[in-house]
Design a protein around this motif. Structure first.
Motif: not given
Length: 342
Positions: A228-230, A256-261, A298-300
């Protein structure tokens, strides 16, 4: 971390700075365009600095758009002209623009040459940056101690501060970040999560409307959560983690705060980081108890037992015994003492 944005002067502006610091240039306007500091206007010297001031500075100002103005005095120090650095940040400008300009100010001063900047002037209304406003600023100012780049950024952000409380329905800038309002659909999604209609909500920032909107809702297993994480955009996530711990069934809400760098644009990284804490507070005010707050790239990272270990970290019950430190080497034989006789 200092809120430096990574924005720097483009080649055109660097070349203009190099030739203008001691040339016949009175004023330089710099704007942020395409994530670069860009030359956006300039004028040559016509009269003395006071006569030129209002004629040249005010026409460069736009009502709703921040910018920087570098204005040259007639005085010199060590054969170099002294300059006034004007930060124009109108109250009516979008919050994300004001934040971006406040956080890039130190970089621009460094690119131009901080040693040649004699004074700083910050304005949110035009009267503050007129010649009269400049003289009032000087009259009321007490010489402050030199500020670090980080202190300058915080000072700029604080000057455009509006409130320090949180609200679901109002847009505010706070000491903890920027509180964008939740859309109606986002608030409904949180309430549905509370009622068990789904166990997952994803939020995104609507950059144009300066709101936080729901991106998707779903009922997913812990195994499917990483998908689900872009991978190319930042997001906020709420997940009701259904699990067992020490024989007890628990449902723990995780933020959850997701930030792909650096896959995200600078503005997006900056805005998501600043909106995070106010959003958590807003969600808590609605009535949702967040057990754990997590930041991931990342979602991983959510694979396996990651969430369980975050919520229930392993505690060590076997603490090492105190080990008496060894004495100094070659200290000689131990000395015996006789007990005192009464």
């Amino acid at each position: 971390m200092s809120h430096q944005t990574g924005i720097h002067a483009n080649e055109e502006l660097k070349k203009y700075f190099a030739k203008s610091r001691n040339a016949n240039v009175r004023v330089i306007k710099v704007s942020i365009k395409n994530e670069e500091l860009t030359l956006d206007g300039h004028h040559s010297v016509k009269s003395n600095w006071e006569n030129d001031y209002d004629k040249f500075v005010l026409p460069l100002i736009e009502d709703d758009q921040p910018c920087y103005i570098l204005y040259r005095f007639d005085s010199k120090v060590d054969k170099n002209y002294e300059w006034l650095f004007i930060s124009w940040s109108p109250d009516t400008a979008p919050i994300r623009q004001k934040m971006l300009y406040a956080s890039t100010k130190a970089t621009l001063k460094q690119e131009f040459g901080s040693a040649q900047i004699k004074e700083d002037l910050h304005g949110t209304v035009k009267s503050e940056i007129t010649l009269e406003g400049y003289h009032k600023h000087n009259k009321n100012a007490i010489a402050p101690a030199p500020l670090t780049s980080r202190e300058e950024e915080l000072q700029e952000l604080k000057k455009s501060e509006v409130h320090t409380d949180y609200s679901v329905d109002s847009k505010q800038q706070t000491l903890g970040g920027v509180a964008f309002p939740l859309t109606k659909s986002a608030k409904n999604a949180i309430e549905e999560l509370l009622n068990g209609q789904h166990n997952y909500v994803q939020f995104k920032i609507d950059m144009d409307n300066e709101e936080i909107d729901v991106s998707s809702t779903d009922t997913v297993s812990i195994e499917k959560l990483p998908s689900k994480v872009p991978e190319d955009s930042a997001r906020y996530h709420l997940f009701n983690f259904d699990h067992s711990h020490e024989g007890e069934r628990l449902v723990s809400t995780v933020f959850i705060y997701s930030m792909p760098g650096y896959n995200c644009p600078i503005r997006e990284r900056m805005l998501y980081s600043s909106c995070k804490n106010p959003l958590i507070q807003t969600i808590s005010n609605i009535g949702l108890d967040i057990v754990k707050k997590i930041e991931i790239d990342s979602g991983a990272e959510l694979a396996g037992n990651f969430l369980y270990d975050e919520i229930h970290p392993t505690k060590s019950h076997h603490l090492p015994k105190f080990a008496k430190p060894k004495g100094p080497p070659n200290r000689g034989p131990r000395r015996m003492t006789k007990p005192q006789q009464s």
